[in-house]
Design a protein around this motif. Structure first.
Motif, PDB file in Angstrom:
ATOM      1  N   PHE A 284      40.408  36.673  38.336  1.00 33.54           N
ATOM      2  CA  PHE A 284      39.227  37.605  38.697  1.00 33.54           C
ATOM      3  C   PHE A 284      38.984  37.604  40.000  1.00 33.54           C
ATOM      4  O   PHE A 284      38.594  38.842  40.723  1.00 33.54           O
ATOM      5  N   ILE A 285      39.099  36.630  40.816  1.00 31.59           N
ATOM      6  CA  ILE A 285      38.247  36.431  42.180  1.00 31.59           C
ATOM      7  C   ILE A 285      39.262  37.229  43.109  1.00 31.59           C
ATOM      8  O   ILE A 285      38.759  37.942  43.874  1.00 31.59           O
TER       9      ILE A 285
ATOM     10  N   GLY B  71      39.016  40.982  42.641  1.00 33.43           N
ATOM     11  CA  GLY B  71      37.596  41.385  43.310  1.00 33.43           C
ATOM     12  C   GLY B  71      38.005  41.505  44.802  1.00 33.43           C
ATOM     13  O   GLY B  71      37.426  42.498  45.463  1.00 33.43           O
ATOM     14  N   LEU B  72      38.800  40.496  45.328  1.00 33.81           N
ATOM     15  CA  LEU B  72      38.919  40.568  46.709  1.00 33.81           C
ATOM     16  C   LEU B  72      39.829  41.675  47.356  1.00 33.81           C
ATOM     17  O   LEU B  72      39.598  42.106  48.232  1.00 33.81           O
TER      18      LEU B  72
ATOM     19  N   VAL C 288      40.106  44.598  45.800  1.00 39.45           N
ATOM     20  CA  VAL C 288      39.445  45.849  45.684  1.00 39.45           C
ATOM     21  C   VAL C 288      38.412  45.923  46.957  1.00 39.45           C
ATOM     22  O   VAL C 288      38.432  46.781  47.585  1.00 39.45           O
ATOM     23  N   GLY C 289      37.986  44.778  47.291  1.00 47.52           N
ATOM     24  CA  GLY C 289      36.816  44.684  48.231  1.00 47.52           C
ATOM     25  C   GLY C 289      37.539  44.939  49.677  1.00 47.52           C
ATOM     26  O   GLY C 289      37.126  45.680  50.424  1.00 47.52           O
ATOM     27  N   LEU C 290      38.829  44.323  49.651  1.00 45.60           N
ATOM     28  CA  LEU C 290      39.557  44.724  50.987  1.00 45.60           C
ATOM     29  C   LEU C 290      39.900  45.919  51.268  1.00 45.60           C
ATOM     30  O   LEU C 290      39.983  46.521  52.531  1.00 45.60           O
TER      31      LEU C 290
END
Lengths: 208, 111
Positions: free
Chosen positions: B90-91, B94-95, B97-99
């Motif tokens: 999960f995390i 998220g990271l 996509v965020g990056l």
């Protein structure tokens, strides 16, 4: 093991937050939420980085004119410490000592409020200098990113306070242990976001 | 998320062992915290000195932030414990996509 069961120190499970199916699901679901929060904050960071120092006229204040080390440093230390105090709270939860957990959570909440007070002061100071939400694209991006984090801190404080008050006379059970645990995870996540805010927004802003 | 249950015939003995384990873990958390404070101090001190080149400062403070976040996730948020594979998925999703979002906004978006 069911939620209403009464425990002694010896029978209290080693991982009370995941001892019930509900607790396990809550834990997993909360991390999925945190994955989503990561994306949310990353897009706000991306917007900020793209719009940093984009101001309509050259007389307006830029990042390096606004940010000051002492205030950012104080806010960082307060929030980092509050992360440790919530770790202490969870340590006492695992030892089944409810009063100590409540005491550490109270310290965490007080630190959170002092962080928030400094942030309000900071924003007021910037508005006074002419750096507002509507003054420039830079202003909008800055207040959205840092303000969103501040709103998360506020929400976290309300969350802790309502859990503490709601369960004050109940003591610990497998019903509320996952609730306390998940709230503390949220608090750590707020700190994770702040680590990037103080580095990317403030320190990199001061360097230029 | 491993759920260790008491399987000792003498729960009080087990309790003593668990208390000791918890206290040991808390000691590690305090060490983690002092390292986080130390990294923060380095980052602020480098910026406060105003003599070091920004091309050196920026990568170093970003690296210090990443290390701090790893401490926060793996120690304070217990990701180092067993049974956190799904959570890591999960995390890290998220990271990722965020990056990519940050990368896009810094490179192909211009104003």
């Amino acid at each position: 093991m069911h939620v209403e069961e009464k425990f002694t120190d010896a029978t209290w499970p080693a991982a009370p937050e995941t001892a019930t199916l509900e607790g396990k699901n809550k834990y997993l679901g909360f991390w999925l939420f945190l994955g989503g929060e990561t994306v949310l904050f990353a897009s706000l960071f991306a917007t900020y980085l793209a719009l940093k120092d984009k101001v309509p006229d050259s007389g307006m204040l830029l990042a390096k004119d606004l940010y000051e080390i002492p205030l950012t440093f104080a806010m960082t230390m307060i929030l980092l410490t509050s992360s440790l105090t919530s770790v202490y709270a969870m340590y006492h939860m695992k030892n089944n000592s409810f009063q100590k957990m409540q005491a550490w959570l109270l310290i965490t909440v007080l630190l959170g409020f002092s962080f928030l007070a400094l942030e309000v002061y900071e924003f007021k100071h910037y508005v006074h200098l002419g750096h507002t939400f509507t003054s420039s694209a830079y202003g909008s991006a800055f207040y959205t990113l840092v303000g969103f984090h501040g709103a998360h801190v506020t929400f976290g404080l309300m969350w802790f306070l309502s859990l503490m008050l709601r369960n004050a006379k109940r003591g610990l059970s497998l019903y509320n242990a996952p609730k306390f645990f998940v709230a503390s995870l949220y608090w750590h996540f707020i700190d994770v976001v702040w680590v990037f805010i103080f580095t990317v927004v403030y320190l990199m802003g001061m360097v230029g | 998320m491993a759920n260790q249950q008491s399987n000792s015939a003498n729960p009080n003995l087990n309790l003593e062992y668990r208390r000791k384990q918890n206290a040991e873990e808390m000691k590690h958390q305090v060490i983690t915290f002092s390292m986080m404070i130390f990294f923060t101090l380095i980052a602020f001190a480098m910026v406060a000195m105003e003599t070091i080149s920004r091309w050196f400062i920026i990568p170093v403070i970003l690296l210090l932030a990443v290390i701090q976040v790893i401490f926060q996730l793996y120690y304070f948020m217990h990701m180092k414990h067993k049974g956190h594979e799904t959570i890591a998925l999960f995390i890290y999703s998220g990271l990722t996509v965020g990056l990519i979002t940050v990368l896009v906004f810094l490179t192909i978006v211009w104003l």
